[in-house]
Scaffold this motif. Structure first.
Motif, PDB file in Angstrom:
ATOM      1  N   ALA A 190       0.863  -1.191   0.000  1.00 10.10           N
ATOM      2  CA  ALA A 190       0.000   0.000   0.000  1.00 10.10           C
ATOM      3  C   ALA A 190       0.901   1.244   0.000  1.00 10.10           C
ATOM      4  N   ILE A 191       1.354   1.589  -1.214  1.00 13.93           N
ATOM      5  CA  ILE A 191       2.358   2.648  -1.409  1.00 13.93           C
ATOM      6  C   ILE A 191       1.900   3.962  -0.752  1.00 13.93           C
ATOM      7  N   SER A 192       2.805   4.603  -0.064  1.00 11.89           N
ATOM      8  CA  SER A 192       2.624   5.931   0.564  1.00 11.89           C
ATOM      9  C   SER A 192       1.771   5.938   1.827  1.00 11.89           C
ATOM     10  N   THR A 193       1.158   4.796   2.197  1.00  7.13           N
ATOM     11  CA  THR A 193       0.192   4.851   3.314  1.00  7.13           C
ATOM     12  C   THR A 193       0.822   4.663   4.682  1.00  7.13           C
TER      13      THR A 193
ATOM     14  N   ALA B 289      -7.624   4.805   2.838  1.00  7.05           N
ATOM     15  CA  ALA B 289      -8.840   4.581   2.047  1.00  7.05           C
ATOM     16  C   ALA B 289      -8.725   5.250   0.683  1.00  7.05           C
ATOM     17  N   LEU B 290      -8.197   6.473   0.675  1.00 10.86           N
ATOM     18  CA  LEU B 290      -8.035   7.182  -0.604  1.00 10.86           C
ATOM     19  C   LEU B 290      -6.986   6.482  -1.463  1.00 10.86           C
TER      20      LEU B 290
ATOM     21  N   ALA C 110      -5.245   2.970  -6.114  1.00  7.98           N
ATOM     22  CA  ALA C 110      -4.575   1.734  -6.534  1.00  7.98           C
ATOM     23  C   ALA C 110      -5.493   0.919  -7.442  1.00  7.98           C
ATOM     24  N   VAL C 111      -6.709   0.676  -6.985  1.00 12.54           N
ATOM     25  CA  VAL C 111      -7.629  -0.180  -7.752  1.00 12.54           C
ATOM     26  C   VAL C 111      -8.008   0.493  -9.071  1.00 12.54           C
ATOM     27  N   ARG C 112      -8.339   1.785  -9.011  1.00 11.61           N
ATOM     28  CA  ARG C 112      -8.762   2.491 -10.237  1.00 11.61           C
ATOM     29  C   ARG C 112      -7.637   2.479 -11.269  1.00 11.61           C
ATOM     30  N   THR C 113      -6.411   2.709 -10.823  1.00  9.11           N
ATOM     31  CA  THR C 113      -5.297   2.787 -11.778  1.00  9.11           C
ATOM     32  C   THR C 113      -4.993   1.427 -12.379  1.00  9.11           C
TER      33      THR C 113
ATOM     34  N   ALA D 151      -6.356  -4.192   4.658  1.00  8.24           N
ATOM     35  CA  ALA D 151      -6.981  -5.267   3.871  1.00  8.24           C
ATOM     36  C   ALA D 151      -8.457  -4.962   3.631  1.00  8.24           C
ATOM     37  N   ALA D 152      -9.156  -4.514   4.668  1.00  4.60           N
ATOM     38  CA  ALA D 152     -10.580  -4.211   4.519  1.00  4.60           C
ATOM     39  C   ALA D 152     -10.785  -3.071   3.523  1.00  4.60           C
ATOM     40  N   LEU D 153      -9.935  -2.049   3.596  1.00 11.87           N
ATOM     41  CA  LEU D 153     -10.065  -0.921   2.668  1.00 11.87           C
ATOM     42  C   LEU D 153      -9.793  -1.349   1.224  1.00 11.87           C
ATOM     43  N   LEU D 154      -8.794  -2.191   1.046  1.00  5.00           N
ATOM     44  CA  LEU D 154      -8.488  -2.673  -0.310  1.00  5.00           C
ATOM     45  C   LEU D 154      -9.613  -3.556  -0.839  1.00  5.00           C
ATOM     46  N   ARG D 155     -10.198  -4.351   0.033  1.00  2.00           N
ATOM     47  CA  ARG D 155     -11.308  -5.209  -0.412  1.00  2.00           C
ATOM     48  C   ARG D 155     -12.509  -4.356  -0.798  1.00  2.00           C
ATOM     49  N   THR D 156     -12.802  -3.330  -0.013  1.00  2.00           N
ATOM     50  CA  THR D 156     -13.921  -2.434  -0.343  1.00  2.00           C
ATOM     51  C   THR D 156     -13.670  -1.773  -1.694  1.00  2.00           C
ATOM     52  N   ALA D 157     -12.456  -1.267  -1.888  1.00  2.00           N
ATOM     53  CA  ALA D 157     -12.143  -0.580  -3.146  1.00  2.00           C
ATOM     54  C   ALA D 157     -12.224  -1.540  -4.328  1.00  2.00           C
ATOM     55  N   SER D 158     -11.743  -2.758  -4.156  1.00  6.58           N
ATOM     56  CA  SER D 158     -11.726  -3.680  -5.303  1.00  6.58           C
ATOM     57  C   SER D 158     -13.086  -4.322  -5.541  1.00  6.58           C
ATOM     58  N   ALA D 159     -14.005  -4.212  -4.566  1.00 11.02           N
ATOM     59  CA  ALA D 159     -15.363  -4.741  -4.769  1.00 11.02           C
ATOM     60  C   ALA D 159     -16.253  -3.748  -5.493  1.00 11.02           C
ATOM     61  N   SER D 160     -15.814  -2.487  -5.584  1.00 11.49           N
ATOM     62  CA  SER D 160     -16.658  -1.490  -6.239  1.00 11.49           C
ATOM     63  C   SER D 160     -16.373  -1.484  -7.736  1.00 11.49           C
ATOM     64  N   ASP D 161     -17.366  -1.009  -8.503  1.00 10.74           N
ATOM     65  CA  ASP D 161     -17.217  -0.982  -9.955  1.00 10.74           C
ATOM     66  C   ASP D 161     -16.439   0.233 -10.435  1.00 10.74           C
TER      67      ASP D 161
END
Ligand code: AR6
Length: 171
Positions: A119-122, A130-131, A136-139, A160-170
């Motif tokens: 999770a680069i820069s976090t 979260a941002l 990450a996912v969008r790019t 992990a939870a934040l990454l899962r939320t981001a990757s579950a969204s369209d």
């Protein structure tokens, strides 16, 4: 070219079964704390010497070295320099997106098919996780690449939870 499948995993990035791991480095590429320190400890002192020869690495750019003493199948370390968070209006989102895009370009140039990102820069650089997960996912979803699988590696359950939320969204 297509886009990579994204998987979220929890653990130590130095212990994954991938062709290349991405390092959240600093521009000197000689090692540091956080994930950078863990990767340098596992890869051995040759990594800092190889990094120093490639330095400096600009924020948002990425450069590759061999993986030295890291366990196979890891063969490459792709060093990228994330932005230091300064409130969000100093180009941080674009620079963080550039880290993911450039790292995938470098992975393509190496022929890597599986790539793990921290999770680069976090951490030390203070980017709100979260941002950063959304960037990450969008790019990754919008970057054409021959990398088949990207592992987004969380070192803690909250990330992990934040990454899962981001990757579950369209979006
Ligand atoms: N595996 C996976 N993720 C890890 C590991 C690990 N072994 N260790 C830490 N993390 P940080 P940054 C997570 O601070 O914010 C260094 O000094 C960590 O929990 O490593 O980009 C460099 O030299 C966090 O979620 O990177 C730079 O100077 C994430 O990796 C500066 O820190 C990133 O945290 C870069 O700061």
């Amino acid at each position: 070219m297509a886009t990579a499948e994204i998987l979220v995993v929890v653990g130590d990035i130095t212990e994954l079964e991938v062709d290349a791991i991405v390092n959240a480095a600093n521009s000197a590429l000689r090692g540091g704390g956080g994930v950078d320190g863990a990767i340098h400890r596992a890869a051995g002192p040759e990594l800092a010497r190889a990094g120093a020869r490639l330095a400096p690495c600009a924020t948002g750019d990425a450069k590759a070295t061999p993986a030295f003493d890291l366990d196979p199948p890891i063969r490459h370390v792709i060093h990228t320099v994330g932005p230091v968070w300064d409130g969000g209006d100093a180009g941080e989102p674009e620079l963080l997106a550039s880290c993911y895009r450039r790292s995938l370009e470098v992975a393509d140039s190496l022929g890597a098919r599986t790539v793990a990102f921290p999770a680069i820069s976090t951490g030390i650089y203070g980017y709100p996780p979260a941002l950063a997960a959304e960037v990450a996912v969008r790019t990754i979803r919008s970057t054409a690449t021959d990398v088949a699988r990207v592992l987004l590696v969380a070192f803690d359950d909250r990330t992990a939870a934040l990454l899962r939320t981001a990757s579950a969204s369209d979006g």
